[in-house]
Design an enzyme around this catalytic site. Sequence first.
Site, PDB file in Angstrom:
ATOM      1  N   ARG A   1      -4.878   7.271   2.655  1.00  0.00           N
ATOM      2  CA  ARG A   1      -3.600   6.899   2.036  1.00  0.00           C
ATOM      3  C   ARG A   1      -3.000   8.015   1.173  1.00  0.00           C
ATOM      4  O   ARG A   1      -1.842   7.914   0.751  1.00  0.00           O
ATOM      5  CB  ARG A   1      -3.812   5.636   1.201  1.00  0.00           C
ATOM      6  CG  ARG A   1      -3.967   4.378   2.026  1.00  0.00           C
ATOM      7  CD  ARG A   1      -2.784   3.435   1.861  1.00  0.00           C
ATOM      8  NE  ARG A   1      -2.720   2.952   0.517  1.00  0.00           N
ATOM      9  CZ  ARG A   1      -3.267   1.813   0.109  1.00  0.00           C
ATOM     10  NH1 ARG A   1      -3.882   1.025   0.958  1.00  0.00           N
ATOM     11  NH2 ARG A   1      -3.162   1.440  -1.133  1.00  0.00           N
TER      12      ARG A   1
ATOM     13  N   ASP B   1       5.312  -5.140   5.874  1.00  0.00           N
ATOM     14  CA  ASP B   1       5.895  -6.456   6.197  1.00  0.00           C
ATOM     15  C   ASP B   1       5.853  -7.444   5.029  1.00  0.00           C
ATOM     16  O   ASP B   1       6.762  -8.263   4.878  1.00  0.00           O
ATOM     17  CB  ASP B   1       5.301  -7.053   7.476  1.00  0.00           C
ATOM     18  CG  ASP B   1       3.801  -7.174   7.437  1.00  0.00           C
ATOM     19  OD1 ASP B   1       3.193  -6.685   6.468  1.00  0.00           O
ATOM     20  OD2 ASP B   1       3.230  -7.752   8.380  1.00  0.00           O
TER      21      ASP B   1
ATOM     22  N   GLY C   1       0.839  -1.210   0.000  1.00  0.00           N
ATOM     23  CA  GLY C   1       0.000   0.000   0.000  1.00  0.00           C
ATOM     24  C   GLY C   1       0.866   1.248   0.000  1.00  0.00           C
ATOM     25  O   GLY C   1       1.831   1.336   0.751  1.00  0.00           O
TER      26      GLY C   1
ATOM     27  N   ALA D   1      15.278  11.122  -1.263  1.00  0.00           N
ATOM     28  CA  ALA D   1      16.450  11.026  -0.378  1.00  0.00           C
ATOM     29  C   ALA D   1      17.375   9.895  -0.821  1.00  0.00           C
ATOM     30  O   ALA D   1      18.600  10.052  -0.868  1.00  0.00           O
ATOM     31  CB  ALA D   1      15.990  10.805   1.059  1.00  0.00           C
TER      32      ALA D   1
ATOM     33  N   ARG E   1       0.964  -5.085  -5.319  1.00  0.00           N
ATOM     34  CA  ARG E   1       1.146  -6.252  -4.451  1.00  0.00           C
ATOM     35  C   ARG E   1       1.278  -7.429  -5.411  1.00  0.00           C
ATOM     36  O   ARG E   1       0.282  -7.927  -5.920  1.00  0.00           O
ATOM     37  CB  ARG E   1      -0.066  -6.436  -3.532  1.00  0.00           C
ATOM     38  CG  ARG E   1      -0.384  -5.225  -2.639  1.00  0.00           C
ATOM     39  CD  ARG E   1      -1.472  -5.565  -1.647  1.00  0.00           C
ATOM     40  NE  ARG E   1      -2.138  -4.395  -1.101  1.00  0.00           N
ATOM     41  CZ  ARG E   1      -1.754  -3.753   0.008  1.00  0.00           C
ATOM     42  NH1 ARG E   1      -0.711  -4.156   0.662  1.00  0.00           N
ATOM     43  NH2 ARG E   1      -2.427  -2.713   0.452  1.00  0.00           N
TER      44      ARG E   1
ATOM     45  N   ASP F   1       2.543  -0.554  11.649  1.00  0.00           N
ATOM     46  CA  ASP F   1       2.534  -1.844  12.352  1.00  0.00           C
ATOM     47  C   ASP F   1       3.785  -2.688  12.094  1.00  0.00           C
ATOM     48  O   ASP F   1       3.705  -3.900  11.959  1.00  0.00           O
ATOM     49  CB  ASP F   1       1.277  -2.645  11.954  1.00  0.00           C
ATOM     50  CG  ASP F   1       1.223  -2.928  10.462  1.00  0.00           C
ATOM     51  OD1 ASP F   1       1.978  -2.288   9.698  1.00  0.00           O
ATOM     52  OD2 ASP F   1       0.424  -3.775  10.057  1.00  0.00           O
TER      53      ASP F   1
ATOM     54  N   THR G   1       4.257   2.351   5.481  1.00  0.00           N
ATOM     55  CA  THR G   1       2.853   1.934   5.519  1.00  0.00           C
ATOM     56  C   THR G   1       2.119   2.847   6.483  1.00  0.00           C
ATOM     57  O   THR G   1       2.659   3.170   7.548  1.00  0.00           O
ATOM     58  CB  THR G   1       2.677   0.461   5.963  1.00  0.00           C
ATOM     59  OG1 THR G   1       1.316   0.273   6.401  1.00  0.00           O
ATOM     60  CG2 THR G   1       3.583   0.067   7.106  1.00  0.00           C
ATOM     61  N   ILE G   2       0.909   3.228   6.117  1.00  0.00           N
ATOM     62  CA  ILE G   2       0.185   4.136   7.024  1.00  0.00           C
ATOM     63  C   ILE G   2      -0.193   3.441   8.327  1.00  0.00           C
ATOM     64  O   ILE G   2      -0.504   4.091   9.309  1.00  0.00           O
ATOM     65  CB  ILE G   2      -1.086   4.726   6.360  1.00  0.00           C
ATOM     66  CG1 ILE G   2      -2.100   3.631   6.029  1.00  0.00           C
ATOM     67  CG2 ILE G   2      -0.732   5.567   5.150  1.00  0.00           C
ATOM     68  CD1 ILE G   2      -3.514   4.175   5.812  1.00  0.00           C
ATOM     69  N   ASP G   3      -0.140   2.096   8.342  1.00  0.00           N
ATOM     70  CA  ASP G   3      -0.617   1.351   9.514  1.00  0.00           C
ATOM     71  C   ASP G   3       0.304   1.447  10.737  1.00  0.00           C
ATOM     72  O   ASP G   3      -0.114   1.166  11.847  1.00  0.00           O
ATOM     73  CB  ASP G   3      -0.783  -0.137   9.167  1.00  0.00           C
ATOM     74  CG  ASP G   3      -1.914  -0.371   8.185  1.00  0.00           C
ATOM     75  OD1 ASP G   3      -2.613   0.602   7.864  1.00  0.00           O
ATOM     76  OD2 ASP G   3      -2.098  -1.516   7.742  1.00  0.00           O
TER      77      ASP G   3
ATOM     78  N   ARG H   1      -5.599  -3.097   8.819  1.00  0.00           N
ATOM     79  CA  ARG H   1      -6.078  -4.464   8.598  1.00  0.00           C
ATOM     80  C   ARG H   1      -5.748  -5.372   9.777  1.00  0.00           C
ATOM     81  O   ARG H   1      -6.561  -6.149  10.230  1.00  0.00           O
ATOM     82  CB  ARG H   1      -5.410  -4.985   7.320  1.00  0.00           C
ATOM     83  CG  ARG H   1      -6.071  -6.137   6.710  1.00  0.00           C
ATOM     84  CD  ARG H   1      -5.510  -6.479   5.358  1.00  0.00           C
ATOM     85  NE  ARG H   1      -4.186  -5.905   5.104  1.00  0.00           N
ATOM     86  CZ  ARG H   1      -3.709  -5.695   3.898  1.00  0.00           C
ATOM     87  NH1 ARG H   1      -4.436  -5.966   2.853  1.00  0.00           N
ATOM     88  NH2 ARG H   1      -2.498  -5.218   3.712  1.00  0.00           N
TER      89      ARG H   1
ATOM     90  N   GLY I   1     -11.280  12.696  20.721  1.00  0.00           N
ATOM     91  CA  GLY I   1     -12.136  12.589  21.904  1.00  0.00           C
ATOM     92  C   GLY I   1     -13.259  11.593  21.712  1.00  0.00           C
ATOM     93  O   GLY I   1     -14.410  11.847  22.092  1.00  0.00           O
TER      94      GLY I   1
ATOM     95  N   ARG J   1     -25.290   6.738  12.440  1.00  0.00           N
ATOM     96  CA  ARG J   1     -24.733   6.819  11.079  1.00  0.00           C
ATOM     97  C   ARG J   1     -23.348   6.157  11.067  1.00  0.00           C
ATOM     98  O   ARG J   1     -22.674   6.098  12.095  1.00  0.00           O
ATOM     99  CB  ARG J   1     -24.560   8.271  10.627  1.00  0.00           C
ATOM    100  CG  ARG J   1     -25.874   9.009  10.412  1.00  0.00           C
ATOM    101  CD  ARG J   1     -26.619   8.471   9.191  1.00  0.00           C
ATOM    102  NE  ARG J   1     -27.819   9.244   8.904  1.00  0.00           N
ATOM    103  CZ  ARG J   1     -29.005   9.063   9.472  1.00  0.00           C
ATOM    104  NH1 ARG J   1     -29.159   8.135  10.396  1.00  0.00           N
ATOM    105  NH2 ARG J   1     -30.041   9.807   9.116  1.00  0.00           N
TER     106      ARG J   1
HETATM  107  O1  F6P Z   1      -1.394  -1.648   4.354  1.00  0.00           O
HETATM  108  C1  F6P Z   1      -1.991  -0.431   4.369  1.00  0.00           C
HETATM  109  C2  F6P Z   1      -3.474  -0.539   4.082  1.00  0.00           C
HETATM  110  O2  F6P Z   1      -3.922   0.774   3.836  1.00  0.00           O
HETATM  111  C3  F6P Z   1      -4.301  -1.211   5.168  1.00  0.00           C
HETATM  112  O3  F6P Z   1      -4.585  -0.376   6.251  1.00  0.00           O
HETATM  113  C4  F6P Z   1      -5.521  -1.615   4.392  1.00  0.00           C
HETATM  114  O4  F6P Z   1      -6.164  -2.704   4.992  1.00  0.00           O
HETATM  115  C5  F6P Z   1      -4.951  -2.021   3.070  1.00  0.00           C
HETATM  116  O5  F6P Z   1      -3.730  -1.312   2.924  1.00  0.00           O
HETATM  117  C6  F6P Z   1      -5.843  -1.743   1.889  1.00  0.00           C
HETATM  118  O6  F6P Z   1      -5.219  -2.214   0.757  1.00  0.00           O
HETATM  119  P1  F6P Z   1      -5.716  -1.968  -0.731  1.00  0.00           P
HETATM  120  O7  F6P Z   1      -5.331  -0.571  -1.113  1.00  0.00           O
HETATM  121  O8  F6P Z   1      -5.002  -2.985  -1.527  1.00  0.00           O
HETATM  122  O9  F6P Z   1      -7.199  -2.123  -0.724  1.00  0.00           O
END
Ligand code: F6P
Length: 328
Positions: A261, A107, A15, A26, A76, A134, A130-132, A176, A190, A252
Site C-alpha cells: 500500500r 466501493d 485503504g 490535481a 474507515r 476492483d 484502491t490498490i485492489d 480482499r 512466472g 515457506r
Molecule cells: O482495500 C484495499 C486493501 O488493501 C485490501 O486489499 C485489504 O484487504 C485491505 O485494504 C486491508 O485493510 P486495512 O489496511 O484496514 O487492514
Amino acid sequence: MEKKLKKIALLTSGGDAPGMNACIRAVVRTGLYHGLQMIGIYRGYQGMIEGDFEEMSSRSVSNIIHRGGTILKSARSKEFRTEEGMKRAWQYLKAERIDGLITIGGDGTFRGANEFSKKYEIPVIGIPGTIDNDMFGTDYTIGYDTAINTVIESVDKIRDTAHSHDRLFFIEVMGRDAGLIAIRTGIAVGAEAILVPESKTDIETLIEDLELGWMRKKSSSIVIVAEGEEAGGAFEIAKMVGERMKDRYDIRVTVLGHIQRGGQPTCMDRVRASRLGVAAVEALRAGKSNVMIGIQNGQIAHVPLEQSVKHHSTFDSNLLRIAKLLSY
Ligand code: F6P
C-alpha cells in the site's frame, strides 16, 4: 450548462493507495485555477463528521506528487454509516458553505457518497482509489500499478532465495474480494500457480500441478495466493500442500501485507491520478453529480455511482489459462 460552484471539499477514504496525493494535487489546483475555494477534509468521512477541515492553497499540495499515502489521511468510518453521523457531517458542510464534494476511495467510499448525496442533495463525484483495482466501470484504480510493481519487485527477491534453497514459496498478496493483484503479478513473476477468489481452488489439482513441475525438474516454485482466496490464505494452503509434499519441497510462506500500500507512485499512477483529478472538478463544474470518474479504454468515463457500487469488476479468466500454460 455549467453550474456556479464556489467552494468544494475533497477527502480520501478507505485503504490508502499510492497516487492519491497526485490526485489531491490535481483536484486542488484545477479548482483553484477555476477560481474555486478548495477545502481538504482530514481522515475521510470521520473528519467530515468532526469538522476536521482546512482550506487548501496551491502550495498546500506542493512536493506531494511523488509521495505515497495521502496527506489528507484516511479512515474507515463506522459512524458515517449511521443516520446521526451523516447528519453531523452535513451540518459541517452546510456551515462551511460547501457546494460540491469529491471523494477518493473504493466501493465502500462510494456507497457512503451515493447515499449522502441523495439524502442531502449535494453533488458528489467519486474518484476510484484502491490498490485492489476492483471497481466496476473503470479499467484502472489509483494505486494498482504501484502495488503490482511493488509485488513483483518483492517476489523477484524471494525467487532468488527460493532457487538457492530449492524451496516452494506461497506468497500472499492483497485483495480482499478480488484477485486482480494476484493474477497480474502471478503472470509477471512466472508463478507456478495463482489462487484467486474468482476461481474455486482445487487443492488436488494444485498438488498435481506442483508434482508435475517437480517431475519436470523444477527445483523451486512460487505460488501466488490472493488474500481473499476462499480456501483460506497462504498459510492454510501451504499447510495442506505441505502435509502431502513433504518429501518433495521445503515450504515457506510470505505475506507481503501493507508494503503493497505504500511507496512512491509509479509514473502510470501519477499520470492517471492527475487526469482523474482534473476530470472530477470539470464534472462538478459541468453540473454532474453522483458519478464516478473512470478510465475506459484510455478515455475518461462518467459512471453513475449507483452502478459502480452495484456491480463487480470483471475478471479475465483467460489470464489464469495463460498463467497455467506458461508454468509448463
Ligand atoms: O482495500 C484495499 C486493501 O488493501 C485490501 O486489499 C485489504 O484487504 C485491505 O485494504 C486491508 O485493510 P486495512 O489496511 O484496514 O487492514
